[in-house]
Design a protein around this motif. Sequence first.
Motif, PDB file in Angstrom:
ATOM      1  N   SER A 101       0.820  -1.148  -0.179  1.00 29.40           N
ATOM      2  CA  SER A 101       0.192   0.167   0.110  1.00 29.40           C
ATOM      3  C   SER A 101       0.699   1.144  -0.001  1.00 29.40           C
ATOM      4  O   SER A 101       1.945   1.347  -0.462  1.00 29.40           O
ATOM      5  N   THR A 102       0.344   2.214   0.554  1.00 27.18           N
ATOM      6  CA  THR A 102       0.913   3.643   0.759  1.00 27.18           C
ATOM      7  C   THR A 102       1.593   4.198  -0.337  1.00 27.18           C
ATOM      8  O   THR A 102       1.188   5.522  -0.610  1.00 27.18           O
ATOM      9  N   VAL A 103       2.561   3.674  -1.298  1.00 27.99           N
ATOM     10  CA  VAL A 103       3.017   4.421  -2.126  1.00 27.99           C
ATOM     11  C   VAL A 103       2.242   5.270  -3.053  1.00 27.99           C
ATOM     12  O   VAL A 103       2.260   6.309  -3.451  1.00 27.99           O
ATOM     13  N   HIS A 104       1.057   4.646  -3.584  1.00 28.49           N
ATOM     14  CA  HIS A 104       0.127   5.468  -4.598  1.00 28.49           C
ATOM     15  C   HIS A 104      -0.674   6.732  -3.784  1.00 28.49           C
ATOM     16  O   HIS A 104      -0.671   7.591  -4.394  1.00 28.49           O
ATOM     17  N   GLU A 105      -0.926   6.427  -2.628  1.00 25.57           N
ATOM     18  CA  GLU A 105      -1.624   7.349  -1.735  1.00 25.57           C
ATOM     19  C   GLU A 105      -0.616   8.844  -1.660  1.00 25.57           C
ATOM     20  O   GLU A 105      -0.837  10.005  -1.709  1.00 25.57           O
ATOM     21  N   VAL A 106       0.598   8.226  -1.558  1.00 25.58           N
ATOM     22  CA  VAL A 106       1.834   9.223  -1.111  1.00 25.58           C
ATOM     23  C   VAL A 106       2.039  10.062  -2.553  1.00 25.58           C
ATOM     24  O   VAL A 106       2.067  11.262  -2.467  1.00 25.58           O
ATOM     25  N   VAL A 107       2.159   9.169  -3.661  1.00 24.53           N
ATOM     26  CA  VAL A 107       2.129   9.896  -4.882  1.00 24.53           C
ATOM     27  C   VAL A 107       1.127  11.033  -5.133  1.00 24.53           C
ATOM     28  O   VAL A 107       1.340  12.111  -5.743  1.00 24.53           O
ATOM     29  N   VAL A 108       0.063  10.465  -4.904  1.00 27.31           N
ATOM     30  CA  VAL A 108      -1.112  11.610  -5.061  1.00 27.31           C
ATOM     31  C   VAL A 108      -1.295  12.652  -4.128  1.00 27.31           C
ATOM     32  O   VAL A 108      -1.634  14.007  -4.665  1.00 27.31           O
ATOM     33  N   ALA A 109      -0.951  12.292  -2.792  1.00 26.17           N
ATOM     34  CA  ALA A 109      -0.910  13.411  -1.802  1.00 26.17           C
ATOM     35  C   ALA A 109       0.128  14.423  -2.382  1.00 26.17           C
ATOM     36  O   ALA A 109      -0.097  15.875  -2.240  1.00 26.17           O
ATOM     37  N   ARG A 110       1.320  14.011  -2.610  1.00 27.32           N
ATOM     38  CA  ARG A 110       2.083  15.112  -2.985  1.00 27.32           C
ATOM     39  C   ARG A 110       1.725  15.772  -4.576  1.00 27.32           C
ATOM     40  O   ARG A 110       2.033  17.075  -4.351  1.00 27.32           O
ATOM     41  N   HIS A 111       1.379  15.213  -5.258  1.00 22.50           N
ATOM     42  CA  HIS A 111       0.669  15.864  -6.436  1.00 22.50           C
ATOM     43  C   HIS A 111      -0.075  16.936  -6.016  1.00 22.50           C
ATOM     44  O   HIS A 111      -0.035  17.831  -6.696  1.00 22.50           O
ATOM     45  N   CYS A 112      -0.735  16.721  -5.011  1.00 21.85           N
ATOM     46  CA  CYS A 112      -1.781  18.117  -4.825  1.00 21.85           C
ATOM     47  C   CYS A 112      -1.370  18.728  -3.560  1.00 21.85           C
ATOM     48  O   CYS A 112      -1.900  19.513  -3.009  1.00 21.85           O
ATOM     49  N   GLY A 113       0.112  18.557  -3.207  1.00 27.19           N
ATOM     50  CA  GLY A 113       0.494  19.379  -2.387  1.00 27.19           C
ATOM     51  C   GLY A 113       0.482  19.419  -0.950  1.00 27.19           C
ATOM     52  O   GLY A 113       0.736  20.153  -0.305  1.00 27.19           O
ATOM     53  N   LEU A 114       0.149  17.966  -0.641  1.00 31.45           N
ATOM     54  CA  LEU A 114      -0.255  17.493   0.782  1.00 31.45           C
ATOM     55  C   LEU A 114       1.167  17.375   1.467  1.00 31.45           C
ATOM     56  O   LEU A 114       2.067  16.798   0.659  1.00 31.45           O
ATOM     57  N   ARG A 115       1.301  17.586   2.725  1.00 28.42           N
ATOM     58  CA  ARG A 115       2.716  17.090   3.210  1.00 28.42           C
ATOM     59  C   ARG A 115       2.318  15.840   3.750  1.00 28.42           C
ATOM     60  O   ARG A 115       1.228  15.290   4.309  1.00 28.42           O
ATOM     61  N   VAL A 116       3.360  14.739   3.725  1.00 24.00           N
ATOM     62  CA  VAL A 116       3.331  13.507   4.035  1.00 24.00           C
ATOM     63  C   VAL A 116       4.234  12.995   5.295  1.00 24.00           C
ATOM     64  O   VAL A 116       5.285  13.406   5.097  1.00 24.00           O
ATOM     65  N   LEU A 117       3.703  12.358   6.119  1.00 25.18           N
ATOM     66  CA  LEU A 117       4.507  11.564   6.944  1.00 25.18           C
ATOM     67  C   LEU A 117       3.857   9.899   6.970  1.00 25.18           C
ATOM     68  O   LEU A 117       2.896   9.905   6.991  1.00 25.18           O
ATOM     69  N   GLY A 118       4.996   9.314   6.913  1.00 23.19           N
ATOM     70  CA  GLY A 118       4.641   7.792   6.670  1.00 23.19           C
ATOM     71  C   GLY A 118       5.255   7.108   8.006  1.00 23.19           C
ATOM     72  O   GLY A 118       6.241   7.294   8.222  1.00 23.19           O
ATOM     73  N   ILE A 119       4.272   6.142   8.425  1.00 23.79           N
ATOM     74  CA  ILE A 119       4.913   5.353   9.417  1.00 23.79           C
ATOM     75  C   ILE A 119       4.467   3.772   9.401  1.00 23.79           C
ATOM     76  O   ILE A 119       3.298   3.673   9.082  1.00 23.79           O
ATOM     77  N   SER A 120       5.586   3.156   9.245  1.00 23.42           N
ATOM     78  CA  SER A 120       5.298   1.616   9.036  1.00 23.42           C
ATOM     79  C   SER A 120       5.580   0.947  10.773  1.00 23.42           C
ATOM     80  O   SER A 120       6.489   1.322  11.355  1.00 23.42           O
ATOM     81  N   LEU A 121       4.459  -0.060  10.670  1.00 23.65           N
ATOM     82  CA  LEU A 121       4.663  -0.742  12.150  1.00 23.65           C
ATOM     83  C   LEU A 121       5.208  -2.143  11.484  1.00 23.65           C
ATOM     84  O   LEU A 121       4.507  -2.724  10.331  1.00 23.65           O
ATOM     85  N   ILE A 122       6.278  -2.625  11.786  1.00 23.16           N
ATOM     86  CA  ILE A 122       6.906  -3.996  11.303  1.00 23.16           C
ATOM     87  C   ILE A 122       6.089  -5.029  11.910  1.00 23.16           C
ATOM     88  O   ILE A 122       6.125  -5.176  13.223  1.00 23.16           O
ATOM     89  N   THR A 123       5.248  -5.716  11.236  1.00 28.20           N
ATOM     90  CA  THR A 123       4.305  -6.619  11.852  1.00 28.20           C
ATOM     91  C   THR A 123       4.812  -8.097  11.725  1.00 28.20           C
ATOM     92  O   THR A 123       4.129  -9.133  12.241  1.00 28.20           O
TER      93      THR A 123
END
Length: 421
Positions: free
Chosen positions: A352-374
Amino acid sequence: MPPRPSPPAQLFPHRLPRPLLLPVTALKHLREQVFLAGDEGWTGEERTDIGGDASVSPTPTYIGCRGWPRHRVRCIAGDADTTDPSSGTSTSLRDWSSPSSENTSDGETEADVETRGLAFFAEMATQAASPSKEGRYSYEEYKETADWLLANTEHRPMVAIVCGSGLGNLADLLKEQVAFKYEDIPNFPKSTVPGHAGRLVFGNLNGKPCVCMQGRFHMYEGYPLWKVTFPIRVFHLIGVQTVIVTNAAGGLNEDYRVGHIMVIKDHINFPGFAGQNPLMGPNEDRFGPRFPPMSDAYDRDLRKLALSASRDLGFAAELHEGVYCGLGGPSFETIAECRFLNRLGADAVGMSTVHEVVVARHCGLRVLGISLITNQAVMDYNSEARANHEEVLKAGRESEKMMEKLLTTLLPRIETNNNVN
Ligand SMILES: O=P(O)(O)O[C@H]1O[C@H](CO)[C@@H](O)[C@H]1O
């Protein structure tokens, strides 16, 4: 007989821009006989006798009709909705229905029938030509959803949190909650994965107005990436400035253990290498530029904040900063793939995640990503370990408190400036 809507002339293009697709399930309730034929013949399943109580496939099957305007539409009537399961859009047939008749012998002339049928096709043609049928939502559809949300809650969130697998309870941190099921929100896709409840929760987290996605969408669910990322653009339109994407991930880095947290420094968008990028297709300039940079995808200041909040909480030993690799899933990785990804520079892997981040950055949102190692990715041919979703959800539950503390500490430290009314 009530007046029939007559089709505006401009709705009749010389040819349909693409095959006209009608879901058979949409037609199963039709009470009269429908004959459709195109000058290039049928595409998809061949059917010329849909209607009445004729049994039609209960699963969504599509019939297609190429060629315009030489359809022979004998009669279309009934009280059914056409619902396109791939786009979630729906078109009511009621407008074109014959309210009282079971057949064409109620005085309706051939010309009436033809007009009604053509009007129906004109409507479908308009839909076929609309941007959402080109494999993406139209700007108006994003706006419609944003306006609906703004009209249905007084919350004006500055921060959106996407909850990863097993992390849905993070939404419980929000006070003064207003929650919507995804199925009740116009245009919203539906969650299908266990551990993704499918609710959008508005509220305040430690004083900061937030919206939480309790459940995200994944490529492996069969959703196109423009659908997977739909909520992100809606967040932008409702005034969100910062998106916190959380996820469950397999640890590739040999120092990572189950329960560790990785602040995402960067990502590898593997589906992107194969042409699966959510920004494929015509660019919507109102959201962002054609060629957005991604070298600053994960905001440096937010990363620093997350790292310092984690240290303040005493999580230093469980804390990392690393590279997340997004794959398509749903199969977990082979040993060779894990080794390969690790050598490529990935510290953790997920779907997951990478697509959301690409779209968020495209529209100028700041992004913080946190993975929990499961889980620890299996890298050794002698290992008996097998990755599985139950283990992922369990690890999420076990580290829930840690993630909650991190977000509660972090949120008030995020500077935001919400300009939306
Ligand atoms: O990335 P999230 O949604 O947290 O979920 C992760 O966990 C699931 C596999 O167990 C996959 O969906 C993977 O992407």
